[in-house]
Design a protein around this motif. Structure first.
Motif, PDB file in Angstrom:
ATOM      1  N   ARG A  11       0.838  -1.004  -0.110  1.00 13.69           N
ATOM      2  CA  ARG A  11       0.103   0.014   0.001  1.00 13.69           C
ATOM      3  C   ARG A  11       0.846   1.355  -0.004  1.00 13.69           C
ATOM      4  NH1 ARG A  11      -2.242  -3.612   3.469  1.00 13.69           N
ATOM      5  NH2 ARG A  11      -4.443  -4.151   3.246  1.00 13.69           N
ATOM      6  N   ARG A 485      -8.752  -9.797  -1.621  1.00 12.18           N
ATOM      7  CA  ARG A 485      -8.404  -8.716  -0.451  1.00 12.18           C
ATOM      8  C   ARG A 485      -8.089  -9.389   0.821  1.00 12.18           C
ATOM      9  NH1 ARG A 485     -12.958  -6.800  -0.401  1.00 12.18           N
ATOM     10  NH2 ARG A 485     -13.838  -7.730   1.261  1.00 12.18           N
ATOM     11  N   ILE A 486      -8.818 -10.690   1.172  1.00 13.43           N
ATOM     12  CA  ILE A 486      -8.487 -11.351   2.305  1.00 13.43           C
ATOM     13  C   ILE A 486      -6.930 -11.835   2.325  1.00 13.43           C
ATOM     14  CG2 ILE A 486      -9.134 -13.248   3.553  1.00 13.43           C
ATOM     15  CD1 ILE A 486     -11.885 -12.987   2.897  1.00 13.43           C
ATOM     16  N   GLU A 488      -4.498 -10.713   0.494  1.00 12.67           N
ATOM     17  CA  GLU A 488      -3.792  -9.556   0.549  1.00 12.67           C
ATOM     18  C   GLU A 488      -3.288  -9.471   2.272  1.00 12.67           C
ATOM     19  OE1 GLU A 488      -3.049  -4.931  -0.868  1.00 12.67           O
ATOM     20  OE2 GLU A 488      -4.697  -6.257  -1.650  1.00 12.67           O
ATOM     21  N   GLU A 489      -4.545  -9.375   2.904  1.00  7.54           N
ATOM     22  CA  GLU A 489      -4.503  -8.969   4.464  1.00  7.54           C
ATOM     23  C   GLU A 489      -3.941 -10.039   5.132  1.00  7.54           C
ATOM     24  OE1 GLU A 489      -8.548  -8.421   5.257  1.00  7.54           O
ATOM     25  OE2 GLU A 489      -8.789  -6.516   4.424  1.00  7.54           O
ATOM     26  N   LYS A 490      -4.121 -11.208   4.685  1.00 10.43           N
ATOM     27  CA  LYS A 490      -3.369 -12.130   5.378  1.00 10.43           C
ATOM     28  C   LYS A 490      -1.714 -12.384   5.071  1.00 10.43           C
ATOM     29  CE  LYS A 490      -7.040 -15.687   5.531  1.00 10.43           C
ATOM     30  NZ  LYS A 490      -6.945 -15.866   6.988  1.00 10.43           N
ATOM     31  N   PHE A 492       0.175  -9.524   4.367  1.00  7.84           N
ATOM     32  CA  PHE A 492       0.696  -8.130   4.862  1.00  7.84           C
ATOM     33  C   PHE A 492       0.826  -8.636   6.480  1.00  7.84           C
ATOM     34  CE2 PHE A 492      -0.218  -6.099   0.844  1.00  7.84           C
ATOM     35  CZ  PHE A 492       1.163  -5.712   0.580  1.00  7.84           C
ATOM     36  N   ALA A 493      -0.087  -9.287   6.979  1.00  9.66           N
ATOM     37  CA  ALA A 493      -0.370  -9.645   8.416  1.00  9.66           C
ATOM     38  C   ALA A 493       0.857 -10.593   8.849  1.00  9.66           C
ATOM     39  CB  ALA A 493      -1.549  -9.992   8.638  1.00  9.66           C
TER      40      ALA A 493
END
Length: 531
Positions: A11, A485-486, A488-490, A492-493
């Motif tokens: 991001r 999206r999920i 990507e979030e997983k 980066f987490a």
């Protein structure tokens, strides 16, 4: 750079690829359409692992499916091989054999799906298979249709977890680029079992009818049951369970193989199976995917039912002099050609579905094919050659299930429990519908000309087309962006967690170094003072 290679762009960073990014791009890589992750070409180690899975897991579930379908369809072969006359079956009693089987299947399937997430599949599935093997052997002793009803109901209950349990295992060990073809191989074993039922019954009737005063159709149940018991014992040692909790008795599965399996699941961001709970059910019921897949699967399988009555039509044919056109052995053997057509179609569809990563187009094509015999047979006043053509064309439309289940796995990469519940409920609902649809749509008393069966087939295939197009629209517009999206979030987490862990380790190392320096200074002072 790492996140770029994985298909994610950090991001608030300008999308500007440096020379080093361009240099590492492999043209053989592809993007997973559901998660956006970039998947590299298989290594030699991974290819050998997949070959091992095919040689053991896939082969075993295929053999188990052949035996299951052999046990399931032998009632049809027995009916045209002397059972009808020996038990004095009348009216729709033949249809009710399937009805009671479906009732047991539908009632027990979902509870069994729950149990399989809490008990090792390598224990649960073989135990159920042994039970229905014993019941299959017991069928040879029946003397009335009511006894058949009871045995078929319990046989259906014990067989309930075999198909969805195997699909769950395949979803856990194979990737989306491999899944439809493997499910296709597994699903095609239904046709192989159907072919073997006819061929085996023909051979038994010819060679064993009357042996030890036992009818040929009774010998078939004895032989089927013995084969089933042998396969159930092998399952204890060949079923691998799940990558996160492998079977310790599976001698062919080593720790290095489990490591490869876990790496593959992480690479495709596929969740492993967990214990079933009420939250899984609520989550599935709250989304549209559950209803689309249930209706799509049930409608497609009910639309395919006409091929099961091919042998009844063959049995009704007579020559001009009134003699039967086909012998019992020929009635059992002719549909084998249709089974060969189905097997070929399933393998081709599975390969193309995986290769092009499309599930919806093969389903649409088969629905269109299925409408053709429905139209011809609705007219009915056509030549026998046209009817032969129609029945054999029906076998081309039996390859929808591999695409449906691979599609279900695709759109639910992060929720194995939702996949399991949707899979189990769809199959249970089909068998619940099948309990009454057979006598209602294809009543035996109307054979070989069914008043409404072929028209219902047309309507069901039209429903399949509508549901497939609707599901495709939802997938592209809503599901894929949500999954990406999920993912990507997983990612980066996980990346942030890794950085925090590395920073903590670095700080600990610095503290250790500082502690060592202080200790050295103290020792130096003490040494000076002593001097």
């Amino acid at each position: 750079m790492v996140s770029t290679m994985l298909g994610f762009k950090p991001r608030n960073v300008i999308d500007k690829a440096g020379p080093e990014d361009v240099a590492v791009i492999d043209p053989s890589m592809y993007v997973d359409p559901q998660t956006g992750a970039v998947i590299e070409k298989k290594t030699k180690r991974e290819r050998w692992f997949v070959a091992r899975l095919d040689a053991v897991l896939l082969l075993f579930v295929c053999v188990s499916q052949v035996v299951k379908y052999l046990d399931q369809q032998n009632i049809s072969a027995a009916y045209v091989s002397g059972m009808k006359e020996e038990l004095d079956l009348r009216g729709n009693e033949y249809n009710y054999f399937t009805t009671w089987f479906n009732v047991g299947y539908a009632i027990f399937l979902i509870p069994s799906q729950i149990v399989i997430t809490r008990v090792r599949p390598s224990y649960w599935l073989p135990a159920l298979e042994a039970c229905w093997g014993i019941l299959t052997i017991a069928t040879y002793k029946v003397t009335t249709y009511k006894q058949v009803y009871v045995i078929r109901a319990f046989t259906g209950a014990f067989e309930a977890s075999c198909y969805p349990g195997a699909i769950m295992l395949l979803m856990s060990w194979y990737t989306p680029r491999e899944l439809a073809l493997r499910i296709g191989f597994y699903h095609s074993c239904q046709s192989i079992g159907n072919m073997l039922a006819g061929a085996l019954q023909a051979a038994i009737y010819k060679n064993m009818d009357g042996l030890h005063n036992i009818s040929g159709w009774r010998w078939m149940f004895i032989i089927d049951g013995i084969i089933t018991l042998v396969v159930s014992l092998a399952g204890v040692f060949l079923i691998p369970d799940f990558p996160s909790n492998p079977n310790p008795l599976a001698f062919w599965l080593r720790p290095k193989h489990v490591e490869v399996a876990l790496d593959r699941a992480a690479k495709f961001r596929r969740a492993d199976s967990k214990k079933f709970n009420l939250r899984s059910v609520k989550k599935a019921l709250s989304g549209p995917l559950f209803y689309f897949f249930v209706i799509l699967y049930v409608a497609s399988v009910l639309a395919q039912a006409s091929y099961q009555y091919f042998n009844l039509w063959l049995k009704s044919l007579v020559n001009d002099d009134g003699t039967k056109r086909w012998t019992v052995a020929q009635i059992n053997a002719i549909p084998i050609g249709g089974g060969g057509i189905t097997i070929t179609m399933i393998w081709i569809v599975g390969f193309l579905s995986d290769y092009y990563q499309t599930r919806w187009i093969p389903i649409i094509v088969q629905a269109v094919i299925g409408i053709i015999p429905g139209i011809i047979m609705s007219i009915w006043n056509v030549s026998d050659n046209a009817k032969y053509f129609s029945y054999f064309i029906c076998y081309l439309s039996l390859a929808t299930a591999p695409c449906v289940w691979a599609w279900l796995s695709d759109v639910n990469p992060f929720d194995a429990e939702q996949r399991a519940f949707t899979l189990g409920f769809a199959i249970a609902f089909y068998y619940a519908c099948g309990a009454w649809s057979g006598p209602l749509i294809w009543p035996a008393v109307q054979a070989p000309h069914y008043k409404h069966g072929w028209q219902v087939q047309i309507a069901l295939w039209v429903l399949v087309i509508l549901m497939t197009c609707g599901l495709r629209l939802i997938e592209v517009k809503y599901i894929r962006p949500k999954n990406i999206r999920i993912a990507e979030e997983k990612y980066f987490a996980a990346e942030a967690e890794q950085r925090e862990r590395e920073e903590a380790e670095t700080e600990a190392d610095d503290l250790d170094k500082k502690g060592d320096t202080v200790d050295e200074r103290i020792r130096a002072v003490r040494s000076r003072d002593s001097v």
